[in-house]
Design an enzyme around this catalytic site. Structure first.
Site, PDB file in Angstrom:
ATOM      1  N   ASP A   1       0.850  -1.195   0.000  1.00 46.76           N
ATOM      2  CA  ASP A   1       0.000   0.000   0.000  1.00 46.76           C
ATOM      3  C   ASP A   1       0.886   1.246   0.000  1.00 46.76           C
ATOM      4  O   ASP A   1       1.882   1.323   0.721  1.00 46.76           O
ATOM      5  CB  ASP A   1      -0.916  -0.012   1.235  1.00 46.76           C
ATOM      6  CG  ASP A   1      -2.068   0.970   1.103  1.00 46.76           C
ATOM      7  OD1 ASP A   1      -3.225   0.513   1.020  1.00 46.76           O
ATOM      8  OD2 ASP A   1      -1.816   2.199   1.092  1.00 46.76           O
ATOM      9  N   ILE A   2       0.509   2.225  -0.803  1.00 48.57           N
ATOM     10  CA  ILE A   2       1.312   3.440  -0.946  1.00 48.57           C
ATOM     11  C   ILE A   2       1.286   4.278   0.347  1.00 48.57           C
ATOM     12  O   ILE A   2       2.206   5.062   0.597  1.00 48.57           O
ATOM     13  CB  ILE A   2       0.814   4.264  -2.164  1.00 48.57           C
ATOM     14  CG1 ILE A   2       1.900   5.171  -2.695  1.00 48.57           C
ATOM     15  CG2 ILE A   2      -0.450   5.052  -1.839  1.00 48.57           C
ATOM     16  CD1 ILE A   2       1.603   5.752  -4.073  1.00 48.57           C
TER      17      ILE A   2
ATOM     18  N   ASN B   1     -12.799  -3.525   2.661  1.00 46.11           N
ATOM     19  CA  ASN B   1     -13.677  -2.375   2.844  1.00 46.11           C
ATOM     20  C   ASN B   1     -14.687  -2.389   1.699  1.00 46.11           C
ATOM     21  O   ASN B   1     -14.308  -2.594   0.542  1.00 46.11           O
ATOM     22  CB  ASN B   1     -12.876  -1.070   2.814  1.00 46.11           C
ATOM     23  CG  ASN B   1     -11.955  -0.925   4.014  1.00 46.11           C
ATOM     24  OD1 ASN B   1     -12.272  -1.414   5.098  1.00 46.11           O
ATOM     25  ND2 ASN B   1     -10.826  -0.264   3.828  1.00 46.11           N
TER      26      ASN B   1
ATOM     27  N   GLU C   1     -12.187   3.354  -0.956  1.00 48.23           N
ATOM     28  CA  GLU C   1     -11.805   4.509  -1.791  1.00 48.23           C
ATOM     29  C   GLU C   1     -11.563   4.099  -3.236  1.00 48.23           C
ATOM     30  O   GLU C   1     -11.825   4.868  -4.155  1.00 48.23           O
ATOM     31  CB  GLU C   1     -10.533   5.162  -1.234  1.00 48.23           C
ATOM     32  CG  GLU C   1     -10.781   5.903   0.079  1.00 48.23           C
ATOM     33  CD  GLU C   1      -9.506   6.405   0.725  1.00 48.23           C
ATOM     34  OE1 GLU C   1      -8.412   6.222   0.131  1.00 48.23           O
ATOM     35  OE2 GLU C   1      -9.602   6.956   1.822  1.00 48.23           O
ATOM     36  N   VAL C   2     -11.020   2.907  -3.421  1.00 51.37           N
ATOM     37  CA  VAL C   2     -10.704   2.436  -4.774  1.00 51.37           C
ATOM     38  C   VAL C   2     -11.674   1.302  -5.120  1.00 51.37           C
ATOM     39  O   VAL C   2     -11.725   0.281  -4.417  1.00 51.37           O
ATOM     40  CB  VAL C   2      -9.248   1.935  -4.876  1.00 51.37           C
ATOM     41  CG1 VAL C   2      -8.960   1.425  -6.280  1.00 51.37           C
ATOM     42  CG2 VAL C   2      -8.263   3.042  -4.486  1.00 51.37           C
TER      43      VAL C   2
ATOM     44  N   HIS D   1     -10.199  -5.300  -3.368  1.00 51.97           N
ATOM     45  CA  HIS D   1      -8.868  -5.534  -2.789  1.00 51.97           C
ATOM     46  C   HIS D   1      -8.999  -6.006  -1.365  1.00 51.97           C
ATOM     47  O   HIS D   1      -9.858  -5.552  -0.617  1.00 51.97           O
ATOM     48  CB  HIS D   1      -7.986  -4.287  -2.875  1.00 51.97           C
ATOM     49  CG  HIS D   1      -8.627  -3.043  -2.355  1.00 51.97           C
ATOM     50  ND1 HIS D   1      -9.546  -2.322  -3.097  1.00 51.97           N
ATOM     51  CD2 HIS D   1      -8.509  -2.399  -1.174  1.00 51.97           C
ATOM     52  CE1 HIS D   1      -9.948  -1.271  -2.393  1.00 51.97           C
ATOM     53  NE2 HIS D   1      -9.346  -1.305  -1.208  1.00 51.97           N
TER      54      HIS D   1
ATOM     55  N   HIS E   1      -7.044  -6.112   2.102  1.00 53.20           N
ATOM     56  CA  HIS E   1      -5.921  -5.532   2.844  1.00 53.20           C
ATOM     57  C   HIS E   1      -5.312  -6.605   3.736  1.00 53.20           C
ATOM     58  O   HIS E   1      -6.040  -7.260   4.503  1.00 53.20           O
ATOM     59  CB  HIS E   1      -6.409  -4.405   3.767  1.00 53.20           C
ATOM     60  CG  HIS E   1      -6.933  -3.184   3.081  1.00 53.20           C
ATOM     61  ND1 HIS E   1      -6.187  -2.044   2.912  1.00 53.20           N
ATOM     62  CD2 HIS E   1      -8.146  -2.913   2.544  1.00 53.20           C
ATOM     63  CE1 HIS E   1      -6.922  -1.115   2.307  1.00 53.20           C
ATOM     64  NE2 HIS E   1      -8.112  -1.616   2.069  1.00 53.20           N
TER      65      HIS E   1
HETATM   66  P1  5GP Z   1      -9.722   1.290   0.373  1.00 55.77           P
HETATM   67  O1  5GP Z   1      -9.873   2.510   1.253  1.00 55.77           O
HETATM   68  O2  5GP Z   1     -10.373   1.479  -0.966  1.00 55.77           O
HETATM   69  O3  5GP Z   1     -10.135   0.010   1.051  1.00 55.77           O
HETATM   70  O4  5GP Z   1      -8.172   1.127   0.161  1.00 55.77           O
HETATM   71  C1  5GP Z   1      -7.493   1.644  -0.945  1.00 55.77           C
HETATM   72  C2  5GP Z   1      -6.028   1.598  -0.590  1.00 55.77           C
HETATM   73  O5  5GP Z   1      -5.291   1.788  -1.782  1.00 55.77           O
HETATM   74  C3  5GP Z   1      -5.589   2.691   0.387  1.00 55.77           C
HETATM   75  O6  5GP Z   1      -5.046   2.092   1.555  1.00 55.77           O
HETATM   76  C4  5GP Z   1      -4.571   3.501  -0.401  1.00 55.77           C
HETATM   77  O7  5GP Z   1      -3.487   3.927   0.383  1.00 55.77           O
HETATM   78  C5  5GP Z   1      -4.145   2.528  -1.485  1.00 55.77           C
HETATM   79  N1  5GP Z   1      -3.746   3.150  -2.754  1.00 55.77           N
HETATM   80  C6  5GP Z   1      -4.446   4.107  -3.442  1.00 55.77           C
HETATM   81  N2  5GP Z   1      -3.802   4.426  -4.571  1.00 55.77           N
HETATM   82  C7  5GP Z   1      -2.672   3.653  -4.592  1.00 55.77           C
HETATM   83  C8  5GP Z   1      -1.600   3.548  -5.538  1.00 55.77           C
HETATM   84  O8  5GP Z   1      -1.552   4.208  -6.576  1.00 55.77           O
HETATM   85  N3  5GP Z   1      -0.615   2.663  -5.255  1.00 55.77           N
HETATM   86  C9  5GP Z   1      -0.647   1.891  -4.114  1.00 55.77           C
HETATM   87  N4  5GP Z   1       0.371   1.044  -3.919  1.00 55.77           N
HETATM   88  N5  5GP Z   1      -1.646   1.972  -3.206  1.00 55.77           N
HETATM   89  C10 5GP Z   1      -2.640   2.842  -3.458  1.00 55.77           C
END
Ligand code: 5GP
Length: 114
Positions: A29-30, A87, A95-96, A100, A102
């Site tokens: 994760d970034i 999530n 968010e994405v 995915h 985690h």
């Molecule tokens: P969500 O909140 O959708 O469950 O998690 C999305 C995750 O993707 C977040 O923890 C965020 O830091 C990670 N993320 C978003 N954009 C990128 C990216 O471009 N590269 C990587 N490695 N992680 C990302």
């Protein structure tokens, strides 16, 4: 709809990839929320958990869990424990919108989550 994760799958943008198979990609994760924070994603576009059908996607879900266990082992957190999180949607904190899982570890996790 394609997200930034499709660009990572297609190697159009870089990511710190820790595992790859025919069906799965896993990368760090970034913006890590724990010492170990890896995202395990299917290569096919599935937006969120509610788009999954357990019967149709059972092999894919199994591949994701197998990948999580392998990565946890490789990163030395399998013994002490870790957390796996999907999530889903706004209230779930997604968010994405590319499915995915985690994988979080390397520290004691709090419960209940925030
Ligand atoms: P969500 O909140 O959708 O469950 O998690 C999305 C995750 O993707 C977040 O923890 C965020 O830091 C990670 N993320 C978003 N954009 C990128 C990216 O471009 N590269 C990587 N490695 N992680 C990302």
């Amino acid at each position: 709809m394609a997200t930034i994760f499709s660009k990572i799958i297609n190697k159009e943008i870089p990511a710190d990839i820790v595992f790859e198979s025919e069906t799965i990609l896993a990368f760090k994760d970034i913006n890590p929320k724990a010492p170990v924070h890896v995202l395990i994603i299917p290569k096919i576009e599935i937006p969120k958990v509610t788009d999954l059908k357990a019967s149709e996607h059972s092999l894919l879900l199994g591949d994701m869990i197998d990948a999580a266990n392998k990565i946890a082992n490789d990163m030395g957190i399998a013994e002490e424990g870790f957390r796996l999180v999907f999530n889903c949607g706004d209230n779930g904190g997604q968010e994405v919108y590319h499915l995915h899982l985690h994988l979080l570890g390397g520290r004691k996790m709090n419960w209940p989550p925030g």
